[in-house]
Design an enzyme around this catalytic site. Structure first.
Site, short mmCIF file in Angstrom:
data_model
loop_
_atom_site.label_atom_id
_atom_site.label_comp_id
_atom_site.label_asym_id
_atom_site.label_seq_id
_atom_site.Cartn_x
_atom_site.Cartn_y
_atom_site.Cartn_z
N HIS A 107 0.83 -1.20 0.00
CA HIS A 107 0.00 0.00 0.00
C HIS A 107 0.86 1.25 0.00
CE1 HIS A 107 -2.83 -2.79 2.44
NE2 HIS A 107 -2.92 -3.04 1.16
N HIS A 173 -9.64 -13.87 6.20
CA HIS A 173 -8.96 -13.29 5.04
C HIS A 173 -9.24 -14.17 3.83
CE1 HIS A 173 -5.78 -12.05 2.26
NE2 HIS A 173 -5.75 -10.92 2.94
#
Length: 423
Positions: A107, A173
Site C-alpha cells: 500500500h 482473510h
C-alpha cells in the site's frame, strides 16, 4: 425492522424489510458480549501470554526493539494496543530504543495525519515511526528461499531488531485464511518481489487459499516461514466487532497465540450459507471499504452464499478511489474478465505483477456473477470500465438486480462481508 449497512463512516438503510425472501446472513455469535472493557481485554492478554514469557521479560537486555504495526487500511485499534505494549516494554527495560515499523505491504505510505489518528498524538511525538516501502530494494535484507521457491526479502528495520514484535488483528482473510500473526512480516514488511511471488496466480487459484482455511494453504505456509526467518518473537493480536471495538485479544508466540485467536474468530463468525439469487454485501465500512481493491474481500463472502448466476450488490464507500492504476488496468484493458483471467493464469510466479491477485479474484467473481457497485458517483465510469455495473443507491441497485433475476428473487443480505466465514 429495517437493516442498516455500513458505508464509509456512515450507514445505508436497506430499502426492503427482512422476510421469507429477504434474509440476513450474520454469524450465530454476532452479538457476543466481551469480558471487560477494551483496555482490560488487552491487559489480560499481555498478562497471560500464550507459549511465551511475558513481554516485560522478553525485553530485558534488548536495546533495539521494533514493533510492526498495521497501516491505515486496517482498523486495528493501535491507539490502545501500542501504548499498552510500550508500558510493558518500559516495565522490563526502560532504556530500550523502540521503533514502530508500519506494515504497509504494497500500500501507499501512511500519512502523518493517519498516524496520529491511528496511534494517538503522544505515541507519534515520542516514538520513531517508519513507513515500510516495499519497492525500495536497499531497505531490504535477504533471508533465504520461501518453501514455494521465492526469494524472501524483509525490511532491514525489522531484521536488525534485537527483538521483533507485532501489533495486529485477526479477521477472516479471503486467501490467507485469516489476517494477523505471520502476515505482519509477509506481506506487511516484505519486499515487493517477495509479496508478488507469494501472491502468484497458482497459489491464488488453490482451493486451500480461501477464507478461514490455514491447512495446506500455500500462501499461509510461506508467511509462516517468513515470520520465523524474521524472528518475530511476540505478537499482540485483537479481534474487533462491527463497531471496531476490541472484544478479544491474544498475546505471545507468533504461531500458538495466532492459532488460538483464529479459532476464536472461526467460532465467532462462522455462518451457514443462505443461497440467494441476489446477494448484498459490504466491507464493514471505513477503513476497509476505502477502495474497490479492498472491497473484493466482501464480495467473496457474497460468492460463498450466491446461487449460480446470482447478482452480487457490493456496498463500499471507496473514499480512496479504485485502489491503484495497476489494479484498474488489469481489468479495464481487457475485453472481458475471462480474457484477463487467461492472462493471469499464463503469468509465471516470478513475473507476477502488482495487484494481480486481487484482480484475479475479482475476475473469478465476474466470470460467475454480475456485480453491481453502490459507491460514490465519481467512480462510476471506472467501475464500468472494469466490467462491473454501477448504481448510485441501493434502491437503484436492487432494481437492476431484479431486472435480471425477477421480482420474486430470493435476496441474501450480508451486513459485514469481511467479518464472516460463510461455509
Amino acid at each position: 425492522m429495517l437493516t442498516t449497512l455500513p458505508y464509509h463512516k456512515t450507514q445505508l438503510t436497506l430499502p426492503i424489510e427482512p422476510g421469507p425472501k429477504v434474509r440476513i446472513l450474520t454469524p450465530s455469535n454476532h452479538d457476543y458480549t466481551p469480558e471487560g472493557a477494551q483496555e482490560e481485554i488487552v491487559r489480560r492478554a499481555l498478562a497471560n501470554p500464550i507459549a511465551s514469557p511475558p513481554l516485560s521479560e522478553l525485553v530485558k537486555g534488548k536495546q533495539n526493539i521494533v514493533i510492526i504495526s498495521s497501516d491505515h487500511t486496517r482498523p486495528v485499534p493501535s491507539h490502545i494496543n501500542i501504548p499498552l505494549m510500550l508500558e510493558e516494554i518500559k516495565k522490563g527495560n526502560p532504556e530500550a530504543k523502540v521503533t514502530i515499523l508500519v506494515a504497509t505491504g504494497m500500500h501507499r505510505p501512511t500519512t502523518p495525519e493517519e498516524l496520529v489518528d491511528k496511534f494517538g498524538q503522544k505515541v507519534v511525538d515520542e516514538v520513531p515511526i517508519v513507513n515500510h516501502l516495499s519497492e525500495v530494494d536497499e531497505d531490504m535484507i535477504f533471508l533465504g528461499t520461501l518453501p514455494s521457491g521465492g526469494e524472501l526479502w524483509v525490511n532491514k528495520v525489522a531484521v536488525e531488531a534485537d527483538l521483533l514484535l507485532a501489533d495486529g488483528f485477526i479477521e477472516p482473510h479471503f486467501f490467507a485464511g485469516f489476517s494477523g500473526g505471520r502476515k505482519s512480516v509477509l506481506p506487511g514488511v516484505a519486499s515487493r518481489k517477495t509479496v508478488m511471488y507469494n501472491h502468484n496466480s497458482t497459489f491464488i487459484s488453490s482451493p486451500y487459499a480461501r477464507t478461514g482455511n490455514l491447512e495446506n494453504n500455500p500462501i499461509h505456509r510461506d508467511m509462516l516461514f517468513a515470520a520465523e526467518k524474521a524472528k518475530l518473537a511476540f505478537i499482540l493480536n485483537v479481534v474487533i466487532n462491527a463497531k471496531k471495538e476490541i472484544i478479544y485479544a491474544v498475546a505471545g508466540d507468533r504461531v500458538e497465540a495466532h492459532l488460538k485467536g483464529c479459532q476464536f474468530v472461526r467460532d465467532l463468525v462462522a455462518a451457514t450459507p443462505i443461497p440467494g439469487d441476489i446477494v448484498i454485501s459490504t466491507n464493514g465500512g471505513y477503513p476497509l471499504d476505502q477502495n474497490l481493491y479492498q472491497a473484493v474481500k466482501g464480495m467473496t463472502a457474497a460468492e460463498a452464499s450466491a446461487k449460480a448466476g446470482a447478482v452480487i450488490i457490493m456496498v463500499a464507500g471507496c473514499s480512496d478511489g479504485i485502489g491503484g492504476e495497476a489494479f484498474y488496468h488489469q481489468l479495464a484493458d481487457y475485453p472481458s474478465p475471462q480474457a484477463a483471467m487467461d492472462t493471469f493464469l499464463a503469468t509465471s510466479k516470478e513475473d507476477t505483477p502488482a495487484d494481480q491477485w486481487e484482480s484475479q479474484i475479482l475476475c473469478r467473481l465476474l466470470i460467475k456473477h454480475k456485480i453491481i457497485m453502490v459507491t460514490d458517483p465519481k467512480w462510476a465510469q471506472a467501475v464500468r470500465d472494469m466490467h462491473l455495473d454501477y448504481a448510485e443507491t441501493l434502491e437503484k441497485a436492487l432494481a437492476k438486480a431484479k431486472a435480471v433475476k425477477g421480482e420474486e428473487a430470493e435476496i441474501t443480505v450480508i451486513p459485514d462481508g469481511v467479518g464472516v466465514i460463510v461455509g
